[in-house]
Design a protein around this motif. Structure first.
Motif, short mmCIF file in Angstrom:
data_model
loop_
_atom_site.label_atom_id
_atom_site.label_comp_id
_atom_site.label_asym_id
_atom_site.label_seq_id
_atom_site.Cartn_x
_atom_site.Cartn_y
_atom_site.Cartn_z
N SER A 203 0.83 -1.21 0.00
CA SER A 203 0.00 0.00 0.00
C SER A 203 0.86 1.25 0.00
O SER A 203 0.55 2.24 -0.69
CB SER A 203 -0.92 0.00 1.23
OG SER A 203 -1.87 -1.03 1.16
N SER A 207 0.81 4.31 -2.80
CA SER A 207 0.54 5.70 -2.42
C SER A 207 1.71 6.60 -2.80
O SER A 207 1.50 7.71 -3.30
CB SER A 207 0.29 5.78 -0.91
OG SER A 207 -0.88 5.09 -0.55
N LEU A 287 -1.30 6.63 4.76
CA LEU A 287 -2.34 6.17 3.84
C LEU A 287 -2.34 4.64 3.75
O LEU A 287 -3.40 4.02 3.62
CB LEU A 287 -2.12 6.79 2.46
CG LEU A 287 -2.35 8.30 2.38
CD1 LEU A 287 -1.90 8.85 1.04
CD2 LEU A 287 -3.83 8.64 2.62
N SER A 291 -5.43 2.01 4.68
CA SER A 291 -5.86 0.87 3.86
C SER A 291 -5.80 -0.44 4.64
O SER A 291 -6.70 -1.28 4.52
CB SER A 291 -4.98 0.77 2.60
OG SER A 291 -5.11 1.93 1.80
N ARG A 294 -8.64 -0.53 7.20
CA ARG A 294 -9.92 -0.68 6.52
C ARG A 294 -10.15 -2.13 6.11
O ARG A 294 -11.24 -2.68 6.29
CB ARG A 294 -9.97 0.23 5.29
CG ARG A 294 -11.27 0.12 4.51
CD ARG A 294 -11.32 1.10 3.37
NE ARG A 294 -12.60 1.01 2.68
CZ ARG A 294 -12.96 1.80 1.69
NH1 ARG A 294 -12.14 2.77 1.30
NH2 ARG A 294 -14.13 1.66 1.12
N ILE A 300 -14.16 2.05 7.83
CA ILE A 300 -13.44 3.16 7.21
C ILE A 300 -12.95 4.09 8.31
O ILE A 300 -13.75 4.75 8.97
CB ILE A 300 -14.35 3.93 6.23
CG1 ILE A 300 -14.87 2.98 5.14
CG2 ILE A 300 -13.60 5.10 5.61
CD1 ILE A 300 -15.92 3.61 4.24
N PRO A 325 -9.08 9.45 0.64
CA PRO A 325 -10.23 8.59 0.31
C PRO A 325 -11.52 9.39 0.37
O PRO A 325 -11.85 9.98 1.40
CB PRO A 325 -10.18 7.52 1.41
CG PRO A 325 -8.77 7.55 1.92
CD PRO A 325 -8.32 8.95 1.80
N GLU A 327 -14.49 8.55 0.66
CA GLU A 327 -15.50 8.04 1.59
C GLU A 327 -15.11 8.25 3.05
O GLU A 327 -15.91 7.93 3.95
CB GLU A 327 -15.74 6.55 1.32
CG GLU A 327 -14.56 5.65 1.65
CD GLU A 327 -13.54 5.55 0.52
OE1 GLU A 327 -12.81 4.55 0.48
OE2 GLU A 327 -13.46 6.47 -0.30
N ALA A 328 -13.92 8.77 3.31
CA ALA A 328 -13.46 8.95 4.69
C ALA A 328 -13.79 10.35 5.19
O ALA A 328 -13.71 11.34 4.45
CB ALA A 328 -11.95 8.72 4.78
#
Length: 359
Positions: A203, A207, A287, A291, A294, A300, A325, A327-328
C-alpha cells in the motif's frame, strides 16, 4: 466511521467545547498555538486511548483542573450511532464507556473507532531509532488483530519477568519457567509481523508512486532481530545468550529489538532521502495504515491531518488531495486553507484560545 459530535471538558487549553459535525471535510483554522492540534488529539483518543503527540496522559488535563472528560457520538459503517465516554486524570486510571458499558481491557476497545493521524511528527519514524517504529507497528497491528494484541501483552509481561530474574541472579531453572512463555509469544509475534509488513509495504508503494506521479519507488523492509521459525529455536537462543544476558541484566535478543526500514529506489531513506521525499514517505505510510485498517477491520477510519498539506511541495500537495479517500471523514488543521478557493469544500471552525467557532 463518522464523528457526529464531541463534547470536551478541560482538555489541554480547551475549557469547554461542544461541537457538531455535519460533513466529511472539517477544517480547524487559526494561528499556531490556539488549540487546533489539541482538538485532533482529543478525537484520536477515542479510538486508542493514547495521544499521538506524547506518551502518557501528563499535560492533557487543563492546567489547574483535576480531570478531563470527553463525550463522543459516532455513526458506524452500519449506520448505527455509537457513544464513547472518556474520563481521566493526568495520572491514574482512565474511565471508558462505550454505549453505556464500562470497558476494562484495552484489547476490547482497540479497533472499534479507528482513526489515522497524519502529522509532521511522523518524521521520527524515519529519522529516529527503532523504538518509535516498533511502537507504531505494535499499535497498528494491535488495533487490527486481538490475537496480536494478546501475544504482545504476553510477550511484554514475560520479558519483564525474565529481565527481573536476570537482575536478581536467578537460577537457570527459574529462568526456563518464563522462557517457555516468552518463546511462545515471540514466535507468533514474528510470524504476524512477517505477514503484515509486506501488505503494508504494498500500500505504501502504491501511495508513494501516486504522490510522485509514478516517478519514485518506495517500500518497507522488515528487519527482525532474529528469524524465529520455531519455539525450540528461540529457546535454544535464549539458553545460549544467558551468560551475556546475566551480565547486562536484560534480554538482548528477540522481537523487542525488531525494526523495519523505509527505502527509496532500494536505498535507505533515512540516509538517502531528501526532506521532501521523507515528508512524502510518512504520508504514504499513513495512507497505507488507513488501507490496512480498513481491510482488516471492515471499517473506514477517520483521517486526522495536522497541518501536513502546507509542508508539501506543489506536486505532492496536489497528488495528496487526490489520494484522500473520498469516503473517509477528514479533520484537518492549518493557519490557512491548503490552497486558494478551498473554503467552500470545508466545514470550517475558527480557533482562538481554545474556543471553536463555526465559520
Amino acid at each position: 466511521m463518522r464523528l457526529l459530535s464531541l463534547n470536551l471538558e478541560d482538555f489541554r487549553n480547551v475549557s469547554n467545547a461542544s461541537l457538531t459535525f455535519a460533513g466529511d471535510r472539517i477544517f480547524f483554522l487559526g494561528p499556531n498555538g490556539q488549540g487546533k492540534t489539541n482538538l485532533l488529539e482529543a478525537i484520536g483518543l477515542a479510538g486508542t486511548l493514547r495521544s499521538f503527540r506524547k506518551s502518557g496522559m501528563d499535560g492533557l488535563v487543563r492546567e489547574g483542573q483535576s480531570r478531563s472528560q470527553s463525550f463522543y457520538r459516532f455513526l458506524d459503517d452500519n449506520g448505527d450511532e455509537r457513544e464513547v465516554f472518556l474520563s481521566f486524570r493526568s495520572k491514574g486510571e482512565k474511565i471508558v464507556e462505550v454505549d453505556g458499558d464500562r470497558i476494562t481491557r484495552l484489547g476490547e476497545h482497540l479497533g472499534q473507532f479507528p482513526a489515522v493521524t497524519l502529522s509532521s511528527r511522523d518524521f521520527r519514524l524515519i529519522r529516529e531509532g527503532p523504538a518509535d517504529r516498533r511502537k507504531w507497528l505494535d499499535l497498528l497491528l494491535s488495533s487490527s488483530s486481538l490475537e496480536y494484541f494478546n501475544h504482545l501483552q504476553g510477550y511484554t509481561r514475560a520479558l519483564r519477568e525474565r529481565n527481573a530474574l536476570l537482575k536478581c541472579e536467578a537460577t537457570d531453572g527459574e529462568l526456563v519457567a518464563f522462557e517457555q512463555s516468552l518463546a511462545t509469544h515471540a514466535v507468533r509475534l514474528y510470524s504476524l509481523r512477517l505477514l503484515s509488513i509486506p501488505e503494508i509495504s504494498k500500500s505504501l508503494t502504491r501511495s508513494y508512486l501516486s504522490l510522485t506521479d509514478q516517478s519514485e519507488q518506495a517500500d518497507l523492509v522488515y528487519v527482525p532481530d532474529l528469524s524465529l521459525d520455531s519455539i525450540e529455536q528461540y529457546l535454544q537462543k535464549l539458553a545460549d545468550e544467558r551468560p551475556r544476558d546475566r551480565v547486562m541484566g536484560s534480554t538482548r535478543k528477540g522481537p523487542h529489538r525488531d525494526d523495519f526500514l523505509f527505502r527509496l529506489q532500494s536505498r535507505d531513506a533515512r540516509t538517502y532521502g531528501s526532506e521532501g521525499q521523507q515528508r512524502g514517505l510518512v504520508l504514504a505510510l499513513r495512507l497505507a495504515e488507513f488501507s490496512f485498517l480498513r481491510q482488516a477491520l471492515g471499517k473506514i477510519p477517520i483521517l486526522l491531518a495536522d497541518d501536513v498539506l502546507g509542508e508539501l511541495d506543489h506536486l505532492r500537495k496536489a497528488n495528496f488531495r487526490k489520494l484522500l479517500p473520498p469516503e473517509a471523514q477528514v479533520f484537518a488543521t492549518g493557519t490557512a486553507y491548503p490552497s486558494e478557493n478551498e473554503s467552500a469544500i470545508w466545514e470550517t471552525f475558527q480557533v482562538e484560545e481554545g474556543i471553536f467557532t463555526p465559520a
